[in-house]
Write an enzyme that holds these catalytic residues in place. Structure first.
Site, mmCIF file in Angstrom:
data_model
loop_
_atom_site.group_PDB
_atom_site.id
_atom_site.type_symbol
_atom_site.label_atom_id
_atom_site.label_comp_id
_atom_site.label_asym_id
_atom_site.label_seq_id
_atom_site.Cartn_x
_atom_site.Cartn_y
_atom_site.Cartn_z
ATOM 1 N N ASP A 169 31.072 -26.143 -11.959
ATOM 2 C CA ASP A 169 32.337 -25.928 -12.652
ATOM 3 C C ASP A 169 32.395 -26.821 -13.887
ATOM 4 O OD1 ASP A 169 35.263 -25.357 -13.034
ATOM 5 O OD2 ASP A 169 35.062 -24.544 -11.019
ATOM 6 N N HIS A 190 39.845 -27.222 -14.854
ATOM 7 C CA HIS A 190 39.449 -26.166 -13.921
ATOM 8 C C HIS A 190 38.642 -26.718 -12.751
ATOM 9 C CE1 HIS A 190 37.197 -22.525 -12.611
ATOM 10 N NE2 HIS A 190 38.242 -21.857 -13.062
ATOM 11 N N SER A 203 39.234 -17.757 -9.521
ATOM 12 C CA SER A 203 38.688 -19.127 -9.500
ATOM 13 C C SER A 203 39.347 -19.968 -8.431
ATOM 14 C CB SER A 203 38.915 -19.808 -10.856
ATOM 15 O OG SER A 203 37.953 -19.445 -11.797
#
Length: 785
Positions: free
Chosen positions: A152, A220, A559
């Protein structure tokens, strides 16, 4: 006339055909000096020449032998665990020369991927007496000593979600490490970053906006990491919303972070190196909330990397993508990857629009800050209006509230209605605020339907569905003789929402563009408005102007769904150490549910209609049931090789994916593509003039429940089909025993226009009175062009 779904399929098919030329290893030489990144596979049966001390020296020598008018050819990465070879920047002319060398198997052009951007543990049943015997958390010791690898944007390690209080020493198998100087602990036991592919394509990293380390400058990665394995943190909230306890799925599992995503995307050469490193380090699960275009598996670096990881016993969970609600939008579709779509939980954040004519329009928002004056109504304008109240400039750009499109003299002091699309939802708020607007309403387009995502806006704002967007536009246009007015009222956090779950509008849908006989997505998990950890120095909107700080943030996307399943897979692996990745996937799929909290089939958020298997796959994940599924459908790498043979992949293509020589003659004699021992069953019938057609699939069930158990079959045939199962009873004497059964499906041709198709679904359910083992049964009828 072709539907949009079929046009999408044709476009995808044409793009795939154009990419197929690369497997011949001949690349157009019209731009000889233009370099791009290739991943180069080296024949692992060929021994490294002894003159070279390392493979790195060998590969660099190979590159040096190529003529280069652009200077020395840069070796980016070498790979040795799940893939043999290297990556480099090459011109097409160099690529053609390299492909002719005897030790080179193939060259794969790099793709650039993108990320697919609490109460969820409680919604999943993981918070009710977690220490009670027989619960997944208790029986797995909360995932202790299992390692989840996250590919990620990195991590913010100081967050309380990643503390190591009460966690024991490193697992004995762990071989990984942390980047020198990075603050790891017994919770975060690995942290590395991979930047060579990114910098080779985009130039040197801008250190003023990114960290040359595993530290997260986006948010994220921190968010997904805490969903998968965050510790219990109280109190937790975002700007006062979603207050309560935050926790990941596997609170005591270890984390290893592999930063592969940067400002311009996630590069295949870096992703492959991260996979290679993670498997060598000893991870048990890889979580990857990243995706790109669907191409044949032998051109897909993620599919190739995931195969190598699965062959080493690692479970791979990947996000399905945010291309919904359109069909054929699902990504990460290889059968050795668990593909996760997104659903809602029973919590939302209502924010109503009140119109001057008395209308009340429901919406959602997590705005927190100076609000609109209570009881006061403000003028409301729409950028797409052609009337005098329009916002000036380019009407289309103004309707979308794109940067520079709004006329401050027409916006100041008003609420602005913006159409969703092009720029991000929160960026529209920034545009409105800078133009002097006091509030914003974001209206979905037809494609988005009624699906709503709550955002931490920089000004009072809410999101409304497509139908209500039209209602507001009509109110504005009908009020030109008098000023249209409105206000926004925020109602905080609401729990116990019904119906829930629903399939999120953005969640990517099937059918599987590459292998229609494999139902994708596999499953859905919470992915709408999920609370999880967030870094310092980044406002909750992620916008540069947003200086607000928050330890947690609410985000939506597949996600967010993916790490839920990653964490659950770690719990299952901890509770059942002998289970393979395929067995874990089977347990999660065959125990999934398809009914919402009102007892009805889950709805599609975008349309409000019943969702289908193409939306939710096997259903919504059900962790407690998955711990004791009764039966599983297990697979080995050789089953996947047979599948690839029966998918008409060449022996060379199969070796690119698997690093194994395939006996495709034997595989084709043994069965067909539908015989992969997958937990779901999908059959595709091409109507070439036949009135009656039939097909069959064989499945092998492994008993992981009780000895001396007898399972009886219940058949729920898709509409218009005849389905039989033989035998109708499976009698297991011992745990671990395997028994076969055959499913035969007969169909009658239906009237379809050329190029169109119709899909119907049912189920095969095996039950011993204690366990219900459910396999979706999908039948697709296609009329060829």
């Amino acid at each position: 006339m072709l539907s949009s779904r079929h046009l999408h399929f044709l476009i995808t098919f044409i793009l795939q055909l154009s990419l197929l030329t690369t497997i011949t290893n001949t690349f157009p030489t019209s731009s000889k000096l233009e370099q791009r990144t290739f991943i180069i596979q080296v024949n692992h049966h060929i021994t490294k020449p002894s003159i070279f001390p390392t493979h790195n020296h060998w590969y660099q020598s190979t590159l040096t032998s190529l003529d280069s008018a652009t200077g020395p050819t840069l070796l980016l990465h070498t790979y040795s665990t799940i893939f043999h070879g290297f990556s480099a920047r090459l011109t097409n002319s160099q690529a053609n020369k390299l492909s002719k060398l005897s030790h080179i198997v193939t060259l794969i052009p790099e793709q650039v991927r993108q990320t697919h951007t609490t109460r969820s543990p409680q919604f999943l049943g993981l918070r009710t007496s977690p220490y009670a015997a027989g619960t997944l958390l208790k029986d797995s010791d909360f995932g202790s000593d299992l390692v989840i690898g996250l590919l990620d944007t990195g991590i913010w390690p100081e967050r309380e979600s990643f503390n190591d209080h009460g966690i024991g020493p490193l697992p004995s198998k762990w071989k990984g490490e942390c980047t020198r100087g990075f603050p790891c602990n017994m919770k975060l036991i690995g942290a590395n970053y991979f930047i060579q592919g990114y910098e080779a394509s985009s130039g040197k990293m801008n250190v003023s906006s990114e960290f040359r380390s595993p530290r997260d400058s986006d948010g994220h990665g921190t968010h997904t990491a805490s969903i998968a394995a965050g510790r219990y943190v109280y109190p937790a909230s975002t700007m006062g919303y979603a207050e309560g306890v935050a926790a990941g799925m596997a609170p005591k599992a270890r984390l290893a972070v592999y930063k592969v995503c940067w400002n311009t995307g996630c590069y295949d050469s870096d992703i492959l190196k991260a996979f290679d490193t993670a498997v060598s380090d000893g991870v048990d699960v890889i979580s990857m909330s990243v995706g790109g275009a669907v191409v044949p598996y032998y051109l897909d670096a993620i599919a190739i990397a995931a195969f190598g990881a699965a062959a080493n016993g690692v479970f791979i969970s990947a996000s399905a993508g945010n291309g919904g609600p359109g069909g054929l939008s699902v990504t990460n579709v290889a059968p050795w990857v668990m593909t996760v779509g997104a659903g809602s939980i029973d919590r939302d954040f209502p924010a109503e629009v009140l119109l001057g004519n008395g209308g009340r329009i429901p919406g959602v928002s997590v705005y927190s800050g100076p609000g609109l004056e209570p009881g006061r109504y403000y003028p409301i304008v729409y950028g797409g209006s052609n009337q005098g109240e329009g916002l000036g400039g380019d009407g289309y750009s103004a309707s979308l509230c794109i940067d520079g499109s709004l006329d401050p003299s027409l916006v100041k002091g008003k609420i602005v209605l913006c159409d969703r699309g092009i720029n991000s939802r929160v960026a529209k708020g920034e545009v409105v605020k800078e133009a002097g607007g006091v509030g914003m309403i974001i209206a979905n387009g037809v494609f988005d339907g009624e699906g709503l995502v709550a955002d931490c806006h920089v000004l009072p704002a809410t999101a409304v569905g497509s139908v209500n967007g039209d209602v507001i536009r009509k109110y504005i246009s009908d009020s030109m003789k008098s000023t249209p007015i409105a206000t926004i009222v925020f109602h905080g956090t609401r729990v116990g929402v019904r119906p829930a779950p629903v399939v999120a509008a953005f969640s990517a849908r099937g059918p599987n563009p590459e292998s229609p006989e494999i139902l994708k997505p596999d499953i859905i998990a919470p992915g709408l408005n999920i609370l999880a950890s967030w870094p310092d120095r980044i406002g909750p909107t992620g916008l540069g102007m947003d200086k607000r700080g928050s330890e947690f943030n609410i985000l939506s996307g597949t996600s967010m769904a993916c790490p839920h399943v990653s964490g659950l897979a770690a719990l299952l692996k901890a509770a059942h150490p002998d289970w393979s990745p395929a067995a874990i996937r089977s347990a999660l799929m065959t125990t999934a549910y398809t009914l919402d909290n009102q007892g009805k089939t889950m709805r599609d958020e975008s349309s409000g209609k019943e969702a289908t298997v193409m939306d939710f796959g096997a259903g919504h994940v059900n962790p407690q049931k998955a711990m004791d599924p009764g039966l599983v459908y297990d697979m080995s790498t050789y089953d996947y090789i047979d599948f690839l043979c029966n998918s008409n992949y060449s022996v060379t293509n199969i070796e690119t994916i698997t690093r194994k020589k395939a006996d495709c003659l034997g595989a084709k004699r043994a069965g067909h593509v539908g015989n992969l021992n997958y937990p779901s069953i999908s059959m595709v019938f091409q109507q070439y003039g036949q009135h009656k057609m039939s097909s069959h699939s064989i499945r092998i069930a492994t008993n992981v429940g009780d000895p001396n158990s007898v399972y009886k079959v219940s058949i729920h045939p898709p509409t218009g089909t005849f389905v039989s199962v033989e035998p109708k009873q499976l009698a297991f004497r011992r745990v671990g025993q395997k028994l076969n059964y055959l499913v035969r499906v007969e169909v009658l041709a239906v009237k379809l226009s050329a190029g169109s198709s119709i899909t119907r679904s049912g189920a095969i359910i095996w039950s011993d009175g204690k366990h219900n083992v459910t396999s979706p049964l999908v039948v697709t009828m296609q009329q060829p062009l």
